[in-house]
Write a protein that holds these residues in place. Sequence first.
Motif, PDB file in Angstrom:
ATOM      1  N   TYR A   1      41.916  50.636  32.118  1.00 23.03           N
ATOM      2  CA  TYR A   1      41.444  49.251  32.202  1.00 23.03           C
ATOM      3  C   TYR A   1      40.741  49.007  33.536  1.00 23.03           C
ATOM      4  O   TYR A   1      39.715  48.322  33.599  1.00 23.03           O
ATOM      5  CB  TYR A   1      42.602  48.269  32.020  1.00 23.03           C
ATOM      6  CG  TYR A   1      42.849  47.941  30.573  1.00 23.03           C
ATOM      7  CD1 TYR A   1      41.966  47.143  29.855  1.00 23.03           C
ATOM      8  CD2 TYR A   1      43.964  48.439  29.907  1.00 23.03           C
ATOM      9  CE1 TYR A   1      42.176  46.857  28.518  1.00 23.03           C
ATOM     10  CE2 TYR A   1      44.180  48.163  28.569  1.00 23.03           C
ATOM     11  CZ  TYR A   1      43.287  47.368  27.877  1.00 23.03           C
ATOM     12  OH  TYR A   1      43.482  47.100  26.557  1.00 23.03           O
ATOM     13  N   PHE A   2      41.293  49.563  34.599  1.00 21.64           N
ATOM     14  CA  PHE A   2      40.656  49.420  35.910  1.00 21.64           C
ATOM     15  C   PHE A   2      39.257  50.032  35.899  1.00 21.64           C
ATOM     16  O   PHE A   2      38.289  49.405  36.335  1.00 21.64           O
ATOM     17  CB  PHE A   2      41.516  50.080  37.000  1.00 21.64           C
ATOM     18  CG  PHE A   2      40.760  50.346  38.274  1.00 21.64           C
ATOM     19  CD1 PHE A   2      40.291  49.286  39.046  1.00 21.64           C
ATOM     20  CD2 PHE A   2      40.490  51.635  38.690  1.00 21.64           C
ATOM     21  CE1 PHE A   2      39.579  49.521  40.222  1.00 21.64           C
ATOM     22  CE2 PHE A   2      39.785  51.882  39.853  1.00 21.64           C
ATOM     23  CZ  PHE A   2      39.322  50.813  40.621  1.00 21.64           C
ATOM     24  N   GLU A   3      39.156  51.246  35.378  1.00 16.02           N
ATOM     25  CA  GLU A   3      37.865  51.936  35.391  1.00 16.02           C
ATOM     26  C   GLU A   3      36.852  51.216  34.502  1.00 16.02           C
ATOM     27  O   GLU A   3      35.670  51.087  34.872  1.00 16.02           O
ATOM     28  CB  GLU A   3      38.034  53.390  34.948  1.00 16.02           C
ATOM     29  CG  GLU A   3      36.759  54.218  34.959  1.00 16.02           C
ATOM     30  CD  GLU A   3      36.085  54.288  36.321  1.00 16.02           C
ATOM     31  OE1 GLU A   3      34.880  54.594  36.358  1.00 16.02           O
ATOM     32  OE2 GLU A   3      36.744  54.041  37.350  1.00 16.02           O
ATOM     33  N   ALA A   4      37.298  50.718  33.346  1.00 23.73           N
ATOM     34  CA  ALA A   4      36.388  49.975  32.472  1.00 23.73           C
ATOM     35  C   ALA A   4      35.902  48.705  33.161  1.00 23.73           C
ATOM     36  O   ALA A   4      34.719  48.355  33.102  1.00 23.73           O
ATOM     37  CB  ALA A   4      37.079  49.634  31.159  1.00 23.73           C
ATOM     38  N   GLY A   5      36.809  48.021  33.835  1.00 29.37           N
ATOM     39  CA  GLY A   5      36.435  46.811  34.556  1.00 29.37           C
ATOM     40  C   GLY A   5      35.541  47.103  35.742  1.00 29.37           C
ATOM     41  O   GLY A   5      34.582  46.372  36.005  1.00 29.37           O
ATOM     42  N   ARG A   6      35.839  48.184  36.460  1.00 30.40           N
ATOM     43  CA  ARG A   6      35.021  48.561  37.626  1.00 30.40           C
ATOM     44  C   ARG A   6      33.587  48.874  37.184  1.00 30.40           C
ATOM     45  O   ARG A   6      32.620  48.428  37.818  1.00 30.40           O
ATOM     46  CB  ARG A   6      35.640  49.778  38.315  1.00 30.40           C
ATOM     47  CG  ARG A   6      34.980  50.125  39.649  1.00 30.40           C
ATOM     48  CD  ARG A   6      35.348  51.531  40.098  1.00 30.40           C
ATOM     49  NE  ARG A   6      34.793  52.533  39.196  1.00 30.40           N
ATOM     50  CZ  ARG A   6      33.508  52.897  39.168  1.00 30.40           C
ATOM     51  NH1 ARG A   6      32.634  52.344  39.988  1.00 30.40           N
ATOM     52  NH2 ARG A   6      33.098  53.819  38.313  1.00 30.40           N
ATOM     53  N   GLN A   7      33.464  49.628  36.084  1.00 28.25           N
ATOM     54  CA  GLN A   7      32.137  49.968  35.578  1.00 28.25           C
ATOM     55  C   GLN A   7      31.375  48.713  35.148  1.00 28.25           C
ATOM     56  O   GLN A   7      30.185  48.563  35.440  1.00 28.25           O
ATOM     57  CB  GLN A   7      32.250  50.931  34.401  1.00 28.25           C
ATOM     58  CG  GLN A   7      32.731  52.324  34.768  1.00 28.25           C
ATOM     59  CD  GLN A   7      32.878  53.211  33.541  1.00 28.25           C
ATOM     60  OE1 GLN A   7      32.448  52.880  32.444  1.00 28.25           O
ATOM     61  NE2 GLN A   7      33.497  54.374  33.727  1.00 28.25           N
ATOM     62  N   LEU A   8      32.047  47.829  34.449  1.00 26.15           N
ATOM     63  CA  LEU A   8      31.403  46.602  33.973  1.00 26.15           C
ATOM     64  C   LEU A   8      30.918  45.754  35.145  1.00 26.15           C
ATOM     65  O   LEU A   8      29.769  45.298  35.172  1.00 26.15           O
ATOM     66  CB  LEU A   8      32.371  45.811  33.088  1.00 26.15           C
ATOM     67  CG  LEU A   8      31.862  44.484  32.529  1.00 26.15           C
ATOM     68  CD1 LEU A   8      32.429  44.239  31.138  1.00 26.15           C
ATOM     69  CD2 LEU A   8      32.234  43.312  33.436  1.00 26.15           C
ATOM     70  N   LEU A   9      31.804  45.546  36.122  1.00 26.17           N
ATOM     71  CA  LEU A   9      31.427  44.709  37.262  1.00 26.17           C
ATOM     72  C   LEU A   9      30.291  45.338  38.071  1.00 26.17           C
ATOM     73  O   LEU A   9      29.387  44.639  38.532  1.00 26.17           O
ATOM     74  CB  LEU A   9      32.648  44.456  38.148  1.00 26.17           C
ATOM     75  CG  LEU A   9      33.681  43.493  37.563  1.00 26.17           C
ATOM     76  CD1 LEU A   9      34.947  43.490  38.415  1.00 26.17           C
ATOM     77  CD2 LEU A   9      33.113  42.076  37.455  1.00 26.17           C
ATOM     78  N   ALA A  10      30.326  46.657  38.219  1.00 21.89           N
ATOM     79  CA  ALA A  10      29.255  47.337  38.956  1.00 21.89           C
ATOM     80  C   ALA A  10      27.908  47.115  38.273  1.00 21.89           C
ATOM     81  O   ALA A  10      26.883  46.886  38.937  1.00 21.89           O
ATOM     82  CB  ALA A  10      29.563  48.822  39.069  1.00 21.89           C
ATOM     83  N   ARG A  11      27.906  47.168  36.939  1.00 26.42           N
ATOM     84  CA  ARG A  11      26.659  46.975  36.207  1.00 26.42           C
ATOM     85  C   ARG A  11      26.150  45.542  36.331  1.00 26.42           C
ATOM     86  O   ARG A  11      24.946  45.286  36.209  1.00 26.42           O
ATOM     87  CB  ARG A  11      26.855  47.322  34.726  1.00 26.42           C
ATOM     88  CG  ARG A  11      25.537  47.502  33.982  1.00 26.42           C
ATOM     89  CD  ARG A  11      25.746  47.871  32.531  1.00 26.42           C
ATOM     90  NE  ARG A  11      25.991  46.704  31.707  1.00 26.42           N
ATOM     91  CZ  ARG A  11      25.044  45.865  31.281  1.00 26.42           C
ATOM     92  NH1 ARG A  11      23.783  46.031  31.639  1.00 26.42           N
ATOM     93  NH2 ARG A  11      25.346  44.838  30.510  1.00 26.42           N
ATOM     94  N   HIS A  12      27.078  44.617  36.604  1.00 25.71           N
ATOM     95  CA  HIS A  12      26.697  43.208  36.719  1.00 25.71           C
ATOM     96  C   HIS A  12      26.631  42.757  38.181  1.00 25.71           C
ATOM     97  O   HIS A  12      26.762  41.564  38.470  1.00 25.71           O
ATOM     98  CB  HIS A  12      27.662  42.335  35.917  1.00 25.71           C
ATOM     99  CG  HIS A  12      27.512  42.488  34.429  1.00 25.71           C
ATOM    100  ND1 HIS A  12      26.656  41.713  33.681  1.00 25.71           N
ATOM    101  CD2 HIS A  12      28.081  43.370  33.564  1.00 25.71           C
ATOM    102  CE1 HIS A  12      26.719  42.086  32.406  1.00 25.71           C
ATOM    103  NE2 HIS A  12      27.576  43.088  32.308  1.00 25.71           N
ATOM    104  N   GLY A  13      26.484  43.713  39.096  1.00 21.46           N
ATOM    105  CA  GLY A  13      26.213  43.372  40.482  1.00 21.46           C
ATOM    106  C   GLY A  13      27.408  43.186  41.383  1.00 21.46           C
ATOM    107  O   GLY A  13      27.289  42.628  42.474  1.00 21.46           O
ATOM    108  N   VAL A  14      28.590  43.671  40.961  1.00 17.52           N
ATOM    109  CA  VAL A  14      29.791  43.585  41.802  1.00 17.52           C
ATOM    110  C   VAL A  14      30.253  45.027  42.048  1.00 17.52           C
ATOM    111  O   VAL A  14      30.991  45.601  41.244  1.00 17.52           O
ATOM    112  CB  VAL A  14      30.905  42.764  41.123  1.00 17.52           C
ATOM    113  CG1 VAL A  14      32.109  42.622  42.055  1.00 17.52           C
ATOM    114  CG2 VAL A  14      30.381  41.401  40.692  1.00 17.52           C
ATOM    115  N   PRO A  15      29.846  45.644  43.166  1.00 17.55           N
ATOM    116  CA  PRO A  15      30.043  47.082  43.343  1.00 17.55           C
ATOM    117  C   PRO A  15      31.356  47.507  43.981  1.00 17.55           C
ATOM    118  O   PRO A  15      31.655  48.696  44.029  1.00 17.55           O
ATOM    119  CB  PRO A  15      28.877  47.467  44.259  1.00 17.55           C
ATOM    120  CG  PRO A  15      28.696  46.238  45.114  1.00 17.55           C
ATOM    121  CD  PRO A  15      29.001  45.061  44.228  1.00 17.55           C
ATOM    122  N   ASP A  16      32.155  46.564  44.464  1.00 15.42           N
ATOM    123  CA  ASP A  16      33.297  46.973  45.293  1.00 15.42           C
ATOM    124  C   ASP A  16      34.643  46.538  44.721  1.00 15.42           C
ATOM    125  O   ASP A  16      35.584  46.258  45.471  1.00 15.42           O
ATOM    126  CB  ASP A  16      33.130  46.418  46.710  1.00 15.42           C
ATOM    127  CG  ASP A  16      32.916  44.896  46.714  1.00 15.42           C
ATOM    128  OD1 ASP A  16      32.789  44.305  45.629  1.00 15.42           O
ATOM    129  OD2 ASP A  16      32.878  44.317  47.819  1.00 15.42           O
TER     130      ASP A  16
END
Length: 242
Positions: free
Chosen positions: A35-50
């Motif tokens: 769940y963390f990795e899925a959320g991290r990938q999603l946020l990175a694609r939408h401009g939240v890289p950290d």
Amino acid sequence: MSTSSSGPHGAPHPLARTSVVFDLDGTLVDSEPNYFEAGRQLLARHGVPDFSWSDHEEYVGISTAETLALWREKYGLTAPLEELLAEKNRRYLELAAAETHAYPEMRAFVELLHAAGVPMAVASGSSRAAITAILRGTGLDALLTTVVSAEEVEHGKPEPDVFLEAARRLGVRPADCVVMEDAAPGAVAAHKAGMRCVAIPYVAASADDPAFATAGLLFPGGQDEFTARAAYDWLVRTAPSS
């Protein structure tokens, strides 16, 4: 093999009036990293890289839809909630299909309950597709056939809807159910549902959360401390009399 209807010498089995409702993520299976990795990938694609693991821990126990609604506000995401939900579920299912492990002692606990004829259900904030994929992938689908997802009820945890629906589908009274939970919102939901709770905190630092004070049995060390036999013996010891 004993059943829930009878014990030695024909006496009622001590768990004849007990049903067990399992949370899935972080309780039955170690799916939070996915769940963390899925959320991290999603946020990175939408401009939240950290987005970090400590950020993720704030949302453990909250349904995916509610988490994404909070993220839209916190991070200023402009994509529609439905689009974000579909994207995160797709990313998560790809990760979950590759590798999700059931906790060994939790699997042993499910097997003990099954052998005793105890009715069981899964009630989770995950999507039904995710629940189905995980149970099938771990082989637990053979023993856990009653499933309720947050998609199927009006409110997710910490509201009691998923647990009450699980009791309804099992055909049992909420007061006769014991919830297995790893997160504070789930413990709150169990208490609101009028169900007893066994708490196995996923985040060790949360073990002193006031929400867990309502649990009948708490394993402060989480899965490292939990044993199937200790949980089963507690159920027998504290079971309602017939």
